[in-house]
Design a protein around this motif. Structure first.
Motif, mmCIF file in Angstrom:
data_model
loop_
_atom_site.group_PDB
_atom_site.id
_atom_site.type_symbol
_atom_site.label_atom_id
_atom_site.label_comp_id
_atom_site.label_asym_id
_atom_site.label_seq_id
_atom_site.Cartn_x
_atom_site.Cartn_y
_atom_site.Cartn_z
ATOM 1 N N THR A 469 0.820 -1.211 0.000
ATOM 2 C CA THR A 469 0.000 0.000 0.000
ATOM 3 C C THR A 469 0.855 1.263 0.000
ATOM 4 O O THR A 469 0.372 2.340 -0.304
ATOM 5 N N SER A 470 2.139 1.124 0.339
ATOM 6 C CA SER A 470 3.044 2.277 0.397
ATOM 7 C C SER A 470 3.545 2.639 -0.993
ATOM 8 O O SER A 470 4.135 1.814 -1.686
ATOM 9 N N LYS A 483 -3.803 3.331 -4.926
ATOM 10 C CA LYS A 483 -5.090 3.996 -5.191
ATOM 11 C C LYS A 483 -5.809 3.327 -6.360
ATOM 12 O O LYS A 483 -7.039 3.340 -6.426
ATOM 13 N N TYR A 484 -5.050 2.716 -7.272
ATOM 14 C CA TYR A 484 -5.679 2.040 -8.414
ATOM 15 C C TYR A 484 -6.325 0.716 -7.998
ATOM 16 O O TYR A 484 -7.281 0.266 -8.634
ATOM 17 N N PHE A 485 -5.810 0.130 -6.930
ATOM 18 C CA PHE A 485 -6.468 -1.074 -6.410
ATOM 19 C C PHE A 485 -7.836 -0.699 -5.821
ATOM 20 O O PHE A 485 -8.802 -1.443 -5.973
ATOM 21 N N HIS A 486 -7.906 0.449 -5.152
ATOM 22 C CA HIS A 486 -9.188 0.930 -4.631
ATOM 23 C C HIS A 486 -10.200 1.070 -5.776
ATOM 24 O O HIS A 486 -11.369 0.673 -5.634
ATOM 25 N N GLU A 519 6.615 0.587 9.892
ATOM 26 C CA GLU A 519 5.445 1.453 9.877
ATOM 27 C C GLU A 519 4.632 1.286 8.587
ATOM 28 O O GLU A 519 3.406 1.409 8.586
ATOM 29 N N ASP A 520 5.345 0.966 7.480
ATOM 30 C CA ASP A 520 4.647 0.713 6.211
ATOM 31 C C ASP A 520 3.740 -0.500 6.326
ATOM 32 O O ASP A 520 2.642 -0.531 5.764
ATOM 33 N N MET A 521 4.196 -1.524 7.057
ATOM 34 C CA MET A 521 3.386 -2.726 7.232
ATOM 35 C C MET A 521 2.177 -2.450 8.113
ATOM 36 O O MET A 521 1.092 -2.993 7.900
ATOM 37 N N ALA A 522 2.377 -1.587 9.102
ATOM 38 C CA ALA A 522 1.247 -1.206 9.950
ATOM 39 C C ALA A 522 0.200 -0.457 9.131
ATOM 40 O O ALA A 522 -1.011 -0.693 9.265
ATOM 41 N N ASN A 523 0.659 0.454 8.268
ATOM 42 C CA ASN A 523 -0.259 1.175 7.388
ATOM 43 C C ASN A 523 -0.979 0.222 6.447
ATOM 44 O O ASN A 523 -2.174 0.372 6.189
ATOM 45 N N LEU A 524 -0.231 -0.770 5.917
ATOM 46 C CA LEU A 524 -0.829 -1.758 5.027
ATOM 47 C C LEU A 524 -1.954 -2.509 5.738
ATOM 48 O O LEU A 524 -3.055 -2.669 5.208
ATOM 49 N N ALA A 525 -1.661 -2.950 6.961
ATOM 50 C CA ALA A 525 -2.663 -3.692 7.728
ATOM 51 C C ALA A 525 -3.901 -2.842 7.991
ATOM 52 O O ALA A 525 -5.040 -3.304 7.847
ATOM 53 N N ALA A 526 -3.679 -1.575 8.363
ATOM 54 C CA ALA A 526 -4.804 -0.692 8.687
ATOM 55 C C ALA A 526 -5.643 -0.367 7.449
ATOM 56 O O ALA A 526 -6.875 -0.402 7.489
ATOM 57 N N THR A 528 -5.893 -2.055 4.556
ATOM 58 C CA THR A 528 -6.625 -3.219 4.027
ATOM 59 C C THR A 528 -7.761 -3.624 4.957
ATOM 60 O O THR A 528 -8.806 -4.098 4.499
ATOM 61 N N LYS A 529 -7.576 -3.402 6.265
ATOM 62 C CA LYS A 529 -8.674 -3.698 7.190
ATOM 63 C C LYS A 529 -9.846 -2.755 6.938
ATOM 64 O O LYS A 529 -11.011 -3.173 6.940
ATOM 65 N N ASP A 530 -9.519 -1.491 6.689
ATOM 66 C CA ASP A 530 -10.563 -0.504 6.361
ATOM 67 C C ASP A 530 -11.352 -0.914 5.122
ATOM 68 O O ASP A 530 -12.546 -0.609 4.991
ATOM 69 N N MET A 531 -10.691 -1.632 4.218
ATOM 70 C CA MET A 531 -11.337 -2.064 2.975
ATOM 71 C C MET A 531 -12.129 -3.361 3.156
ATOM 72 O O MET A 531 -12.754 -3.844 2.224
#
Length: 649
Positions: A469-470, A483-486, A519-526, A528-531
């Protein structure tokens, strides 16, 4: 009607099977780390049929035992022309070990998934044995292990920088990439009486010669010399800068010949062949395969890799994605070689006649499912191109990304009377289906293909690979912004709702990739969880030879910019990055909470573990409102006040 086969329909694997054909000896003996499957998706099967089509007699020794008296290597005698050695469909170290260097408990290319039938560094092990047993017989090496280790390379499993595999193994000649074209020229020269030792100017081959020897002459080739193996050992920056040359020359239409000094020798890597034409690739797939494992395995159990693909169709080769962690373009090339519609439909018909076929094709695809028939609009532009990817950082204006030929293939396959449904099991480049990213394509055509796939060719789950996601990590990966995956997911959901389907979108991600911080992995987890994702498909980055990411992992430098790039390397770093994928597991909660609090990322903590944050807040409020605690706080404040007032005096 199912076709019946005789033992002689397979290439012989024993002296007895040779005698059934009336052969006392053969021209070529193939030594492979895989079980022998006579199928166009398996290297030794293709190699055998290709050589056979050039008029040679061929035998196969699959998975020879290297732990006994080595009789497997001598049981067929010496071949008339050469031994052909391959580790199989995978690098033997990738096949034998996980990303954390643990021994795998299954080998997908062995009956019953049994392990122990393929040695580590199989190509080198096999070749050394052959050179000992048959010192005067040439050994030709090829396949992915030889191909990707053709030059100085980092070996993750031994954590060393190794020289080219010719130096290590003692082989006479190496074929890299897809072998049909160089093998055709090689066989033609041998049949004309040219000695094997003189085969020095065949494209897509590599060999060693002493420094004293003159280089073979070819007036059409230019040479480029890269840093020596010894210099690479001394200086990681030289090793990194070498890779840019290697990757670019391997992906050019007209590449240069690469030279590298290795002690007293010179490694010579001849330029690649042009991309296979439609008729050339059709020829390879139209050969008389039985499409079945050799009967010798009937009582040993199914071969997992075969079971997965036996009812699938490969429609093209190559990948222009150029992902930093992937070896496909390094081995198959970035230009797409596509089969004709007639050849594909002919194979479909053969599959419908196979034992056990019940009307379902498991895959119609390739390295990336939706690159069929895609190529440059103006060939002269491609002829001069040195870019390793046609779609990163943006899609090339010269690339024809029409999905219409694919849609036509799918519909034609489904029209076969014995096909109930065909699935797309290969990975789809979802980014090419997003109009905002693929700006040169017709949005209606992209939408039609997307709807065709989701509606008719998905078995419950559609798997795609955003990888991260980064944006910083994705840039290093040569992948587009998340953003294109979204946007793709939004379209997926719309079609799911419109067609009243109940399909799942399964995204693949990689942890511990170069440039990826915790921190990038934490952002990825957050994110994708939001999605709405609870991630299951997780892969730790594995450094494999001949990739940008591996060069960065070992050297610390990006080979194109020569700037330093951080890479998580320790087992602790990798484990911690991996843990963020599984935020929903109880055993990871305390660690996630403590880690995010340390870096002051309570915003991510609230996204990943909102229930835990709520409970902690409630506990604090409860403690704050407790009369006993209030009294204690009062005493504490009085005491602190006295202390401060004393200081003021």
């Amino acid at each position: 009607m199912e076709k019946t086969y005789q033992l002689s329909d397979w290439l012989p694997t024993t002296k007895k099977e040779m005698q059934i054909r009336g052969w006392e000896n053969v021209d070529v003996i193939i030594i492979s780390g895989d079980a022998y499957i006579d199928h166009p998706a398996f290297g030794s099967g293709v190699l055998g049929r290709i050589l056979e089509s050039y008029g040679l007699t061929v035998a196969v020794i699959p998975q020879p035992n290297v732990n006994d008296n080595l009789q497997d290597f001598t049981k067929l005698g010496a071949p008339n022309l050469f031994f052909a050695v391959t580790s199989g469909a995978m690098d033997s170290m990738v096949s034998n070990y996980t990303a954390s260097k643990r021994k795998r408990d299954k080998d997908a290319y062995t009956p019953n998934g049994d392990i122990g039938f393929r040695p580590d560094y199989a190509v080198t092990v096999y070749t050394k044995i052959l050179k000992d047993k048959f010192p005067n017989v040439p050994v030709l090496i090829g396949g992915i292990e030889a191909s990707l280790r053709r030059v100085t390379h980092y070996d993750y499993w031994s954590d060393t920088l190794k020289p080219n595999i010719l130096t290590e193994s003692g082989a006479d000649l190496l074929v890299y990439g897809m072998g049909e074209q160089p093998l055709k020229e090689l066989v033609n020269l041998l049949q004309r009486g040219v000695p094997f030792s003189s085969l020095k100017t065949i494209k897509q081959t590599a060999f060693l010669q002493t420094k004293q020897e003159d280089l073979p002459k070819n007036k059409n080739w230019e040479d480029v010399e890269i840093g020596s193996h010894e210099d690479c050992l001394k200086d990681k920056l030289i090793y990194a800068s070498n890779f840019k040359v290697i990757e670019q020359e391997s992906n050019k239409v007209f590449g240069r010949r690469i030279l590298q000094q290795v002690k007293d020798d010179i490694l010579v890597i001849n330029p690649p062949f042009p991309t296979m034409t439609e008729s050339e690739i059709d020829h390879s797939y139209d050969l008389p395969y039985t499409r079945l494992p050799h009967p010798k395995y009937n009582k040993r159990g199914p071969i997992p890799a075969y079971e997965m693909i036996k009812f699938s169709i490969n429609i093209h080769r190559g990948c222009f994605g150029g992902c930093s962690f992937c070896t496909i373009s390094a081995h198959q090339g970035k230009f797409i070689a596509s089969r004709s519609k007639e050849s594909i439909l002919s194979e479909v018909d053969k599959v419908t006649q196979m034992p056990g076929f019940k009307g379902y094709l498991s895959d119609i695809g390739g390295p990336s499912a939706n690159m069929y028939k895609m190529k440059g609009k103006v060939q002269s532009i491609c002829d001069k191109c040195v870019a390793p990817s046609c779609i990163s950082p943006v899609i090339c204006h010269n690339l024809d990304t029409s999905h219409q030929p694919l849609t036509d293939i799918y519909q034609s396959v489904d029209a076969h009377p014995k096909v109930k449904k065909s699935f797309i099991g290969s990975g789809i480049r979802y980014d090419m289906l997003v109009p905002e990213f693929n700006k040169n394509a017709d949005p209606k055509e992209l939408d039609a293909y997307t709807e065709e796939v989701i509606t008719n060719h998905v078995s419950g789950r559609l798997k795609v690979a955003p990888e991260h996601t980064s944006d910083a990590v994705l840039k290093i990966m040569r992948k587009p912004s998340f953003k294109y995956f979204h946007k793709f997911k939004k379209r997926f959901d719309q079609i799911n709702l419109k067609k009243r389907l109940n399909l799942q979108l399964i995204p693949y991600f990689i942890s511990s990739h170069p440039a990826c911080e915790l921190e990038d992995m934490a952002n990825l987890a957050a994110e994708t969880k939001d999605m709405g994702f609870q991630l299951e498909q997780v892969q730790g980055f594995t450094p494999t030879p001949m990739t940008v990411a591996t060069v960065i992992y070992y050297s610390g430098y990006h080979p194109y910019t020569l700037k330093k790039v951080y890479t998580p390397k320790t087992s602790r770093d990798k484990k911690e990055q991996h843990q963020f994928f599984f935020w929903y597991k109880k055993e990871n909660r305390d660690w996630i909470r403590n880690t995010l609090q340390k870096v002051n990322r309570n915003d991510l903590l609230e996204k990943l573990l909102p229930a835990d944050v709520l409970r902690n807040t409630q506990k604090k409020n409860k403690a704050k409102n407790n009369p006993k605690n209030k009294t204690e706080e009062g005493y504490k404040s009085i005491f602190q006040g006295k202390k401060h007032s004393t200081k003021r005096r």
